[in-house]
Design an enzyme around this catalytic site. Structure first.
Site, mmCIF file in Angstrom:
data_model
loop_
_atom_site.group_PDB
_atom_site.id
_atom_site.type_symbol
_atom_site.label_atom_id
_atom_site.label_comp_id
_atom_site.label_asym_id
_atom_site.label_seq_id
_atom_site.Cartn_x
_atom_site.Cartn_y
_atom_site.Cartn_z
ATOM 1 N N HIS A 259 -0.616 -5.261 -17.070
ATOM 2 C CA HIS A 259 -0.505 -4.076 -16.208
ATOM 3 C C HIS A 259 -1.580 -3.033 -16.549
ATOM 4 C CE1 HIS A 259 1.887 -2.525 -13.034
ATOM 5 N NE2 HIS A 259 2.623 -1.669 -13.710
ATOM 6 N N ASN B 183 3.656 0.126 -8.033
ATOM 7 C CA ASN B 183 4.155 1.503 -8.111
ATOM 8 C C ASN B 183 3.053 2.539 -8.319
ATOM 9 O OD1 ASN B 183 6.808 0.707 -7.704
ATOM 10 N ND2 ASN B 183 7.164 0.406 -9.884
ATOM 11 N N ASN C 290 3.530 4.920 -12.855
ATOM 12 C CA ASN C 290 4.282 5.286 -11.656
ATOM 13 C C ASN C 290 4.034 6.705 -11.165
ATOM 14 O OD1 ASN C 290 5.253 2.743 -12.049
ATOM 15 N ND2 ASN C 290 7.346 3.359 -12.474
ATOM 16 N N ASP D 231 -3.896 -3.941 -11.315
ATOM 17 C CA ASP D 231 -3.572 -5.357 -11.444
ATOM 18 C C ASP D 231 -2.946 -5.852 -10.145
ATOM 19 O OD1 ASP D 231 -1.390 -3.545 -12.373
ATOM 20 O OD2 ASP D 231 -0.232 -5.393 -12.405
#
Length: 188
Positions: free
Chosen positions: A21, A113, A67, A92
């Site tokens: 991530h 997100n 996020n 990603d």
């Protein structure tokens, strides 16, 4: 002098450092290492700048966690007076094979997100994004563990080459524009 804001998405903290991530952070760290740049912690992120052929690349690693990335993107776009078309967000992508590259000028967040929060903050889906494939090699219900998991030894072996290609892509974006960059790098 033309300015470009290059945003690598990721999460702050040692536990996330080598996770899939965090590929946005990893790409910008590779860029900084190659060009002998040092990130400085400033408002809402770590920042460094790189100058090349009359262009200034502002590299941003938001420290807002994935996020809430939109807040940092909006702040630095506004503060540095970077036009929206000179923004490139690196994230990603589970829907692409490992190491593959897809550059787009607009689109959905694809369930990401960080991209979703950026779209809310910018109030548009029309911004440049660079998606780096991390593949979808996980079992049903294990997506979070997978994206927050570390690279496999096989992936790590191939990662340096893909990071180098990513640095070339960022420079191309500033020097040649988004269309030429898409033509040169998509699917590579």
């Amino acid at each position: 002098m033309k300015k470009f804001l290059i945003v690598g998405l990721g999460n702050i903290g040692k536990q996330y450092e080598n996770t899939r991530h965090n590929i946005g952070f990893k790409i910008l760290d590779h860029f900084a290492k190659e060009e002998h740049l040092t990130f400085q912690t400033q408002k809402l992120g770590d920042i460094t700048t790189y100058k090349l052929k009359g262009r200034t690349f502002i590299l941003l690693k938001p420290n807002t966690y994935m996020n809430l990335s939109g807040k940092a993107v909006w702040y630095w776009l506004t503060k540095e007076k970077v036009p929206l078309e000179n923004l490139l967000v690196i994230a990603d992508d589970l829907n692409l094979p490992f190491g593959s590259i897809r550059v787009k000028t607009k689109g959905s967040d694809g369930g990401h997100n960080g991209l979703s929060d950026i779209q809310r903050s910018l109030n548009t889906t029309n911004y440049n994004r660079f998606r780096f494939g991390i593949s979808d090699a996980f079992s049903k219900g294990k997506q979070v563990d997978y994206v927050l998991g570390e690279w496999t030894p096989e992936e790590n072996e191939k990662l340096d080459d893909r990071l180098q290609k990513s640095v070339e892509l960022i420079k191309s974006f500033g020097l040649s524009g988004i269309t030429e960059t898409m033509n040169a790098f998509n699917g590579k």
